[in-house]
Motif scaffolding. Sequence first.
Motif, PDB file in Angstrom:
ATOM      1  N   GLY A  12       3.070  -5.292  11.310  1.00 56.32           N
ATOM      2  CA  GLY A  12       3.277  -4.573  10.137  1.00 56.32           C
ATOM      3  C   GLY A  12       2.000  -3.914   9.565  1.00 56.32           C
ATOM      4  O   GLY A  12       1.899  -2.943   8.943  1.00 56.32           O
ATOM      5  N   LYS A  13      -0.039  -4.604   9.778  1.00 56.08           N
ATOM      6  CA  LYS A  13      -0.763  -4.096   9.768  1.00 56.08           C
ATOM      7  C   LYS A  13      -1.466  -3.202  10.833  1.00 56.08           C
ATOM      8  O   LYS A  13      -1.508  -1.312  10.407  1.00 56.08           O
ATOM      9  N   LEU A  14      -0.365  -3.040  11.864  1.00 52.16           N
ATOM     10  CA  LEU A  14      -1.031  -2.032  13.151  1.00 52.16           C
ATOM     11  C   LEU A  14      -0.124  -1.070  13.015  1.00 52.16           C
ATOM     12  O   LEU A  14      -0.579   0.596  13.014  1.00 52.16           O
ATOM     13  N   VAL A  15       1.341  -1.260  12.303  1.00 51.74           N
ATOM     14  CA  VAL A  15       1.889   0.284  12.071  1.00 51.74           C
ATOM     15  C   VAL A  15       2.255   1.095  10.645  1.00 51.74           C
ATOM     16  O   VAL A  15       2.169   2.181  11.450  1.00 51.74           O
ATOM     17  N   VAL A  16       1.149   0.340   9.953  1.00 49.48           N
ATOM     18  CA  VAL A  16       0.684   1.251   9.163  1.00 49.48           C
ATOM     19  C   VAL A  16      -0.410   1.942   9.551  1.00 49.48           C
ATOM     20  O   VAL A  16      -0.296   2.969   9.334  1.00 49.48           O
ATOM     21  N   VAL A  17      -1.457   1.483  10.531  1.00 50.03           N
ATOM     22  CA  VAL A  17      -2.337   2.261  10.533  1.00 50.03           C
ATOM     23  C   VAL A  17      -1.721   3.106  11.602  1.00 50.03           C
ATOM     24  O   VAL A  17      -2.415   4.280  11.829  1.00 50.03           O
ATOM     25  N   GLY A  18      -0.576   3.302  12.774  1.00 54.28           N
ATOM     26  CA  GLY A  18      -0.417   4.190  13.772  1.00 54.28           C
ATOM     27  C   GLY A  18       0.250   5.035  13.428  1.00 54.28           C
ATOM     28  O   GLY A  18       0.243   6.269  13.977  1.00 54.28           O
ATOM     29  N   LEU A  19       0.495   4.527  12.425  1.00 50.24           N
ATOM     30  CA  LEU A  19       2.156   5.719  11.771  1.00 50.24           C
ATOM     31  C   LEU A  19       1.198   6.792  10.555  1.00 50.24           C
ATOM     32  O   LEU A  19       0.826   7.383  10.294  1.00 50.24           O
ATOM     33  N   GLY A  20       0.475   5.957   9.667  1.00 50.04           N
ATOM     34  CA  GLY A  20      -0.441   6.764   8.394  1.00 50.04           C
ATOM     35  C   GLY A  20      -1.717   7.667   8.993  1.00 50.04           C
ATOM     36  O   GLY A  20      -1.573   8.332   8.605  1.00 50.04           O
TER      37      GLY A  20
END
Length: 429
Positions: A318-326
């Motif tokens: 979840g942490k990496l998805v927010v960084v990777g998409l945001g």
Amino acid sequence: MKQLIGRLKGDKVIWSFVALLALFSFMPVFSASSNLAYLGHGTGNTLGYLVKHLVHICIGFLIIYGVHRVPYHYFRAISKVALPVVWLLLLYTLIKGTVIAGANASRWIQVPFIGMSFQTSTLASVVLFIFVARYLSKTREEPISFKTSLWELWLPVFVTLILILPANFSTTALIFAMVLMLVFIGKYPLKYLGAIVGSGFLFLVFFVLVAKAFPDSRFFSRVSTWESRIENFSTDKPDEDDYQIEKAKIAIASGKIYGLGPGKSVQKNFLPQSSSDFIYAIIVEEYGLIGGFGVLVLYLLLLFRFVIASHKANTTFGKLVVVGLGFPMIFQAMVNMAVAVELLPVTGQTLPLISSGGSSIWMTCFALGIIISVTKKDEEIEEELKTAAKREEALQKLIDAELESEHKMEEDYSIQDKTSNPMNAVFNK
């Protein structure tokens, strides 16, 4: 309205910033579309472009709503399956890319039966970022082997970038930079990261040399455009891109502090991409430095909220998805603004949620839907689980009631049978 807002889960602040950017976009898009309305002996009516943008935004918010209701960890497995599909779409785009307004537009494909174009690289970037986040979260607790990561991580990354590069260098560079940022945050070993960056640079040099050897090939036709843009940025040689930059700078200078007013832009009639790539220049011209700075602040506040959402996420994925998409979303916005003020060469990157265009808006909304899904609070998840448990309990009660009713009916039939049968009386005596 309260019921509608109550059905929106996740970070309400992100919802608010996204809604503000989308609502604000209607004014500059409506104003900047005038040159498109007159293009090709048109009538000059911009209402059609406004309605088209409204449809794109509405579909985008439906995408956000639908995606944010899906548990984000589902996309972990979906990314692995979707990546080969994306490769096929990118390959098809290179071969059958649509020509738009006479330009080499091999980054778009025509969607059958709908009559609209779709930029496949926008979908590829979202899928790739989720795929990278999946790999990093899987190996977070294990030592990373360079040989294994080459096959499992970097080969899919480079295949995707190679399929995007011939048609769109700026998007390729943006995606590669964001992947490097994501793997750095994901604690990928720096000693391996240096080798990857060097390999990417060597491949780019090799690609350019091959393009020089085959200048007439359609596959390498965009290389000359990259060179001219870099050359024009570093020199004063006049060119079409230089013309756009000059008009953008005139628009920004004309806006001053308070701007000329909504719809009163002059340079929108001369900027070819006034409603997409150079819409920020029109915003500054009409709303002044105050309006331009306000848009910049909104993106920075959205970035700050992404940081908070990443910090609060319960899982590494979840942490990496927010960084990777945001983060790529905000970085793209900064690149668009930097191009308008000539801090960077012309790249063709749109301003997320503000520039006109269907596929860019929809893929941005798709990414936002996943981010908002990650930001669901424990209470909201617990509430959803409780709602599901209540439904299951109600269903079980209904089943138990039905069974009890059937059992009672069987007993009634049994009693009735005993009293109505004369042989039962004889046996009883």
